[in-house]
Design a protein around this motif. Structure first.
Motif, PDB file in Angstrom:
ATOM      1  N   LEU A 291      44.151  28.699  30.653  1.00  0.00           N
ATOM      2  CA  LEU A 291      44.388  29.978  29.975  1.00  0.00           C
ATOM      3  C   LEU A 291      43.553  31.104  30.581  1.00  0.00           C
ATOM      4  CD1 LEU A 291      44.580  28.643  26.320  1.00  0.00           C
ATOM      5  CD2 LEU A 291      46.467  29.584  27.665  1.00  0.00           C
ATOM      6  N   ILE A 292      42.328  30.788  30.973  1.00  0.00           N
ATOM      7  CA  ILE A 292      41.492  31.785  31.645  1.00  0.00           C
ATOM      8  C   ILE A 292      42.100  32.143  33.004  1.00  0.00           C
ATOM      9  CG2 ILE A 292      39.270  32.086  32.862  1.00  0.00           C
ATOM     10  CD1 ILE A 292      39.028  32.694  29.936  1.00  0.00           C
ATOM     11  N   ALA A 293      42.499  31.122  33.759  1.00  0.00           N
ATOM     12  CA  ALA A 293      43.091  31.347  35.087  1.00  0.00           C
ATOM     13  C   ALA A 293      44.381  32.153  34.992  1.00  0.00           C
ATOM     14  CB  ALA A 293      43.367  30.003  35.765  1.00  0.00           C
ATOM     15  N   LEU A 294      45.183  31.879  33.971  1.00  0.00           N
ATOM     16  CA  LEU A 294      46.434  32.611  33.774  1.00  0.00           C
ATOM     17  C   LEU A 294      46.171  34.051  33.346  1.00  0.00           C
ATOM     18  CD1 LEU A 294      49.549  32.479  33.627  1.00  0.00           C
ATOM     19  CD2 LEU A 294      49.313  31.680  31.268  1.00  0.00           C
ATOM     20  N   ASN A 295      45.113  34.244  32.579  1.00  0.00           N
ATOM     21  CA  ASN A 295      44.790  35.570  32.054  1.00  0.00           C
ATOM     22  C   ASN A 295      44.260  36.520  33.135  1.00  0.00           C
ATOM     23  OD1 ASN A 295      44.403  37.363  29.710  1.00  0.00           O
ATOM     24  ND2 ASN A 295      42.237  37.165  30.202  1.00  0.00           N
TER      25      ASN A 295
ATOM     26  N   LEU B 125      44.098  39.616  47.736  1.00  0.00           N
ATOM     27  CA  LEU B 125      43.177  39.109  48.765  1.00  0.00           C
ATOM     28  C   LEU B 125      41.723  39.163  48.282  1.00  0.00           C
ATOM     29  CD1 LEU B 125      44.779  40.692  51.976  1.00  0.00           C
ATOM     30  CD2 LEU B 125      44.736  38.256  51.360  1.00  0.00           C
ATOM     31  N   LEU B 126      41.366  40.252  47.626  1.00  0.00           N
ATOM     32  CA  LEU B 126      40.002  40.369  47.071  1.00  0.00           C
ATOM     33  C   LEU B 126      39.766  39.314  45.986  1.00  0.00           C
ATOM     34  CD1 LEU B 126      39.687  44.266  46.775  1.00  0.00           C
ATOM     35  CD2 LEU B 126      38.389  42.780  48.317  1.00  0.00           C
ATOM     36  N   GLY B 127      40.807  39.055  45.192  1.00  0.00           N
ATOM     37  CA  GLY B 127      40.705  38.041  44.144  1.00  0.00           C
ATOM     38  C   GLY B 127      40.476  36.650  44.689  1.00  0.00           C
ATOM     39  N   ILE B 128      41.136  36.335  45.821  1.00  0.00           N
ATOM     40  CA  ILE B 128      40.973  35.018  46.457  1.00  0.00           C
ATOM     41  C   ILE B 128      39.555  34.868  47.017  1.00  0.00           C
ATOM     42  CG2 ILE B 128      41.729  33.591  48.414  1.00  0.00           C
ATOM     43  CD1 ILE B 128      44.571  34.761  47.906  1.00  0.00           C
ATOM     44  N   VAL B 129      39.035  35.939  47.596  1.00  0.00           N
ATOM     45  CA  VAL B 129      37.684  35.912  48.193  1.00  0.00           C
ATOM     46  C   VAL B 129      36.607  35.803  47.108  1.00  0.00           C
ATOM     47  CG1 VAL B 129      35.992  37.222  49.543  1.00  0.00           C
ATOM     48  CG2 VAL B 129      38.388  37.182  50.255  1.00  0.00           C
ATOM     49  N   PHE B 130      36.789  36.537  46.012  1.00  0.00           N
ATOM     50  CA  PHE B 130      35.749  36.599  44.972  1.00  0.00           C
ATOM     51  C   PHE B 130      36.162  35.857  43.697  1.00  0.00           C
ATOM     52  CE2 PHE B 130      35.218  40.480  47.558  1.00  0.00           C
ATOM     53  CZ  PHE B 130      33.910  40.285  47.990  1.00  0.00           C
ATOM     54  N   THR B 131      36.807  34.721  43.864  1.00  0.00           N
ATOM     55  CA  THR B 131      37.312  33.975  42.699  1.00  0.00           C
ATOM     56  C   THR B 131      36.191  33.522  41.764  1.00  0.00           C
ATOM     57  OG1 THR B 131      39.099  33.144  44.093  1.00  0.00           O
ATOM     58  CG2 THR B 131      38.805  32.094  41.964  1.00  0.00           C
TER      59      THR B 131
ATOM     60  N   VAL C 186      35.870  34.485  37.794  1.00  0.00           N
ATOM     61  CA  VAL C 186      35.988  33.520  36.694  1.00  0.00           C
ATOM     62  C   VAL C 186      34.754  33.596  35.794  1.00  0.00           C
ATOM     63  CG1 VAL C 186      36.082  31.059  36.108  1.00  0.00           C
ATOM     64  CG2 VAL C 186      37.528  31.954  37.940  1.00  0.00           C
ATOM     65  N   LYS C 187      33.580  33.717  36.391  1.00  0.00           N
ATOM     66  CA  LYS C 187      32.349  33.809  35.596  1.00  0.00           C
ATOM     67  C   LYS C 187      32.341  35.073  34.728  1.00  0.00           C
ATOM     68  CE  LYS C 187      29.081  31.016  38.250  1.00  0.00           C
ATOM     69  NZ  LYS C 187      27.782  31.004  38.954  1.00  0.00           N
ATOM     70  N   LEU C 188      32.969  36.138  35.235  1.00  0.00           N
ATOM     71  CA  LEU C 188      33.070  37.381  34.466  1.00  0.00           C
ATOM     72  C   LEU C 188      33.959  37.176  33.234  1.00  0.00           C
ATOM     73  CD1 LEU C 188      32.597  40.497  34.231  1.00  0.00           C
ATOM     74  CD2 LEU C 188      34.671  40.773  35.608  1.00  0.00           C
ATOM     75  N   PHE C 189      35.042  36.431  33.412  1.00  0.00           N
ATOM     76  CA  PHE C 189      36.000  36.221  32.330  1.00  0.00           C
ATOM     77  C   PHE C 189      35.590  35.092  31.385  1.00  0.00           C
ATOM     78  CE2 PHE C 189      38.521  38.953  34.875  1.00  0.00           C
ATOM     79  CZ  PHE C 189      39.581  39.413  34.113  1.00  0.00           C
ATOM     80  N   ALA C 190      34.750  34.184  31.855  1.00  0.00           N
ATOM     81  CA  ALA C 190      34.352  33.036  31.021  1.00  0.00           C
ATOM     82  C   ALA C 190      32.889  32.690  31.293  1.00  0.00           C
ATOM     83  CB  ALA C 190      35.254  31.843  31.302  1.00  0.00           C
ATOM     84  N   VAL C 191      31.985  33.471  30.734  1.00  0.00           N
ATOM     85  CA  VAL C 191      30.556  33.305  31.027  1.00  0.00           C
ATOM     86  C   VAL C 191      30.011  31.966  30.535  1.00  0.00           C
ATOM     87  CG1 VAL C 191      30.032  35.770  31.075  1.00  0.00           C
ATOM     88  CG2 VAL C 191      29.933  34.545  28.897  1.00  0.00           C
ATOM     89  N   GLY C 192      30.708  31.372  29.567  1.00  0.00           N
ATOM     90  CA  GLY C 192      30.206  30.119  29.003  1.00  0.00           C
ATOM     91  C   GLY C 192      30.655  28.866  29.731  1.00  0.00           C
ATOM     92  N   PHE C 193      31.540  29.006  30.734  1.00  0.00           N
ATOM     93  CA  PHE C 193      32.036  27.836  31.457  1.00  0.00           C
ATOM     94  C   PHE C 193      30.947  27.254  32.351  1.00  0.00           C
ATOM     95  CE2 PHE C 193      36.950  28.494  31.502  1.00  0.00           C
ATOM     96  CZ  PHE C 193      36.946  28.377  30.124  1.00  0.00           C
TER      97      PHE C 193
ATOM     98  N   ASN D 254      32.368  20.981  35.329  1.00  0.00           N
ATOM     99  CA  ASN D 254      33.738  20.683  35.729  1.00  0.00           C
ATOM    100  C   ASN D 254      34.743  21.712  35.190  1.00  0.00           C
ATOM    101  OD1 ASN D 254      35.600  18.808  37.073  1.00  0.00           O
ATOM    102  ND2 ASN D 254      36.401  18.470  35.007  1.00  0.00           N
ATOM    103  N   THR D 255      34.468  22.253  33.993  1.00  0.00           N
ATOM    104  CA  THR D 255      35.366  23.271  33.419  1.00  0.00           C
ATOM    105  C   THR D 255      35.379  24.518  34.292  1.00  0.00           C
ATOM    106  OG1 THR D 255      34.847  22.474  31.190  1.00  0.00           O
ATOM    107  CG2 THR D 255      35.912  24.614  31.347  1.00  0.00           C
ATOM    108  N   LEU D 256      34.197  24.929  34.774  1.00  0.00           N
ATOM    109  CA  LEU D 256      34.087  26.092  35.656  1.00  0.00           C
ATOM    110  C   LEU D 256      34.803  25.833  36.977  1.00  0.00           C
ATOM    111  CD1 LEU D 256      32.944  28.880  36.389  1.00  0.00           C
ATOM    112  CD2 LEU D 256      30.840  27.741  37.139  1.00  0.00           C
ATOM    113  N   LYS D 257      34.592  24.664  37.569  1.00  0.00           N
ATOM    114  CA  LYS D 257      35.229  24.319  38.843  1.00  0.00           C
ATOM    115  C   LYS D 257      36.756  24.301  38.710  1.00  0.00           C
ATOM    116  CE  LYS D 257      35.458  20.730  42.418  1.00  0.00           C
ATOM    117  NZ  LYS D 257      36.943  20.709  42.389  1.00  0.00           N
ATOM    118  N   THR D 258      37.228  23.714  37.615  1.00  0.00           N
ATOM    119  CA  THR D 258      38.671  23.656  37.377  1.00  0.00           C
ATOM    120  C   THR D 258      39.254  25.055  37.215  1.00  0.00           C
ATOM    121  OG1 THR D 258      38.393  21.525  36.248  1.00  0.00           O
ATOM    122  CG2 THR D 258      40.456  22.690  35.877  1.00  0.00           C
ATOM    123  N   ALA D 259      38.555  25.907  36.477  1.00  0.00           N
ATOM    124  CA  ALA D 259      39.024  27.282  36.269  1.00  0.00           C
ATOM    125  C   ALA D 259      39.078  28.056  37.582  1.00  0.00           C
ATOM    126  CB  ALA D 259      38.124  27.996  35.265  1.00  0.00           C
TER     127      ALA D 259
END
Length: 521
Positions: A43-47, A100-106, A110-117, A120-125
């Motif tokens: 859901l985070i990745a989709l968002n 392209l920027l999103g791929i480089v700074f993924t 992700v940490k910005l959108f889900a600081v609590g991850f 393995n949850t962070l890696k998967t996201a």
């Protein structure tokens, strides 16, 4: 039947089909992954791509419609088509750069959108997000194609684009049971691409012809740039609110993000069926009336649209509060979605539903201002509501957990519509305030009575029928039917104007059919 009513009803029908599939997608996700780390990561990745480019693309599409009409009225079809291609090509360049920027700074994204991850949850996201980021390009393309088709009074095809999208994702989710969750993510990317490809042939049938044309000196593009900034910020406010909710939810117990998502999807189903359908149809109409300076029809359309939202959404809001637990249990509780998940989701649904009328009216009022080429007012009011949402989030999350996040969103949405109503009064003076207030009070009174009767009807049916899946379903649908009947009778007794218009319209159609039958016999 008026052109507005025909277009709105047609769009509601196709939206219902699309949203049933979209809701089925959520049911499949809930059944396969429940409120797990995988569902949270997905859901985070989709968002992320939705927040990033739906904000940019949505802002461009919103300002594109009134300026296309202006270009067409002044300079004709050839010039307006050239403007459309100019916008399309600029969107293409921007979206590729952003992807392209999103791929480089993924990872930081992700940490910005889900600081609590963590772990393995962070890696998967991160992995999921890296796959879905290219979808940004096709979200941008799809937004422009949707706007073009709506300008041409084709609302059906934009309403149907979610059909192939959801079918592809549902299939990929089911296949992922055997081949792993990454299958679901790749399927989602293919679904994003399908939204754009589905619209292309219909755009061509409606007169679109692609041309590799870019001109930064285009006067309408310059106007668009001037207008797009405030719209971008205004749309971004909603996305930032959602992002803050998910970020704070990521530090709460596992499954909080998923619970908020499932509850929010239930409300979005109603939003898309009623609110989005009306908003999509009236926006091009309001833009045209504004460009023609037809204030009387403009105000009439505003009143009808706002009152239609109030009449339709008020009972749904009260009903969702009263029947939150049985609704969530009936729709979701199976497979990996257990009793705990039902409790978490139903409490979120209750607090999201409080602000349902606010979400709907905010959408309509925003488009009213955009059609007047006023993009600053929704931005300012939206920013004020966002600040209120952040403050309430930080306070309520401590006492209410994920339910506090939903409650804060509702309160901020209600505050926002009061600010927008006040701004609209300053902008154009009279816009039918007295009619809107009367409809609101009558609808609210009818909905409260409906809610009380619905609650006791459900309790009575459960007591009589007992507890099983079939009997609970009968009790749920039976109480919803009784509630809808009560609400319908009450708004007729209270003489809500829009309801009488609908009844008159149905009577005219029945009389016409009767006349045709008599004539043919």
């Amino acid at each position: 039947m008026s052109k507005l009513a025909r277009s709105t009803i047609g769009l509601m029908i196709v939206t219902l089909l699309a949203k049933i599939l979209g809701f089925s997608r959520e049911l499949v996700l809930a059944s396969v992954y429940g409120t797990s780390a995988y569902s949270d990561a997905y859901l985070i990745a989709l968002n992320i791509p939705v927040v990033i480019f739906a904000t940019i693309g949505g802002a461009l599409a919103t300002t594109f419609i009134p300026l296309y009409f202006e270009s067409n009225n002044i300079d004709g079809d050839t010039r307006s088509l050239k403007f459309a291609n100019n916008v399309f090509n600029i969107v293409m360049i921007i979206s590729i750069i952003v992807a392209l920027l999103g791929i480089v700074f993924t990872k930081p994204l992700v940490k910005l959108f889900a600081v609590g991850f963590r772990g393995n949850t962070l890696k998967t996201a991160i992995d999921f997000t890296r796959i879905l980021i290219p979808g940004i390009i096709f979200i941008g393309f799809s937004n422009i194609m949707t706007s073009y088709l709506q300008i041409k009074n084709n609302f059906t095809i934009p309403g149907l684009i979610s059909v192939p999208y959801n079918i592809i994702i549902i299939i990929s989710m089911l296949v992922s049971i055997k081949y792993g969750p990454y299958t679901m993510v790749w399927g989602t990317l293919i679904g994003m691409i399908s939204k754009f490809l589905f619209q292309v042939p219909f755009a061509y049938r409606n007169g679109y012809k692609y041309e590799a044309h870019i001109s930064l000196k285009d006067e309408y593009l310059r106007k668009m740039v001037w207008l797009v900034g405030p719209v971008f910020i205004g749309i971004a406010v909603n996305q930032i609110n959602a992002m803050i909710d998910r970020t704070l939810a990521s530090v709460l117990p596992e499954g909080s993000i998923s619970a908020l998502n499932y509850a929010n999807k239930l409300n979005q189903f109603i939003m898309a069926f009623f609110i989005t359908s009306i908003a999509a149809v009236i926006y091009p109409m309001l833009s045209k009336l504004s460009s023609e300076n037809n204030k009387e029809k403009f105000v009439g359309t505003v009143v009808k649209s706002i009152n239609s939202i109030i009449i339709l959404v008020m009972p749904v809001s009260v009903g969702a509060i009263v029947l939150a637990t049985p609704v969530v249990k009936f729709l979701f509780q199976r497979g990996a979605f257990n009793i705990t998940a039902t409790k978490m989701t139903s409490i979120a649904l209750v607090f999201y539903s409080i602000g349902l009328i606010g979400y709907g009216l905010r959408d309509i009022l925003g488009r009213v201002f955009y059609s007047l080429k006023d993009t600053k007012t929704p931005m300012i009011n939206g920013a004020m509501a966002m600040i209120m949402n952040i403050i309430l989030n930080l306070i309520l999350v401590k006492f209410m957990g994920h339910a506090g996040l939903a409650f804060a969103t509702s309160i901020s949405a209600l505050i926002c519509i009061f600010l927008l109503f006040n701004s609209l009064k300053k902008k154009i003076g009279y816009f039918g305030q007295d009619k809107i207030l009367k409809t609101t009070l009558k609808s609210l009174a009818s909905a409260i009575v409906m809610g009380i009767i619905t609650f006791f009807t459900y309790k009575f049916l459960i007591k009589v029928l007992g507890l099983s899946f079939i009997t609970e379903a009968i009790a749920l649908f039976g109480s919803v039917f009784i509630g809808a009947l009560v609400y319908g009778i009450l708004v007729i007794i209270l003489k809500v104007e829009e309801v009488n218009m609908i009844i008159d319209m149905i009577n005219r159609k029945l009389k016409r059919k009767s006349y045709i039958k008599e004539k043919s016999s």
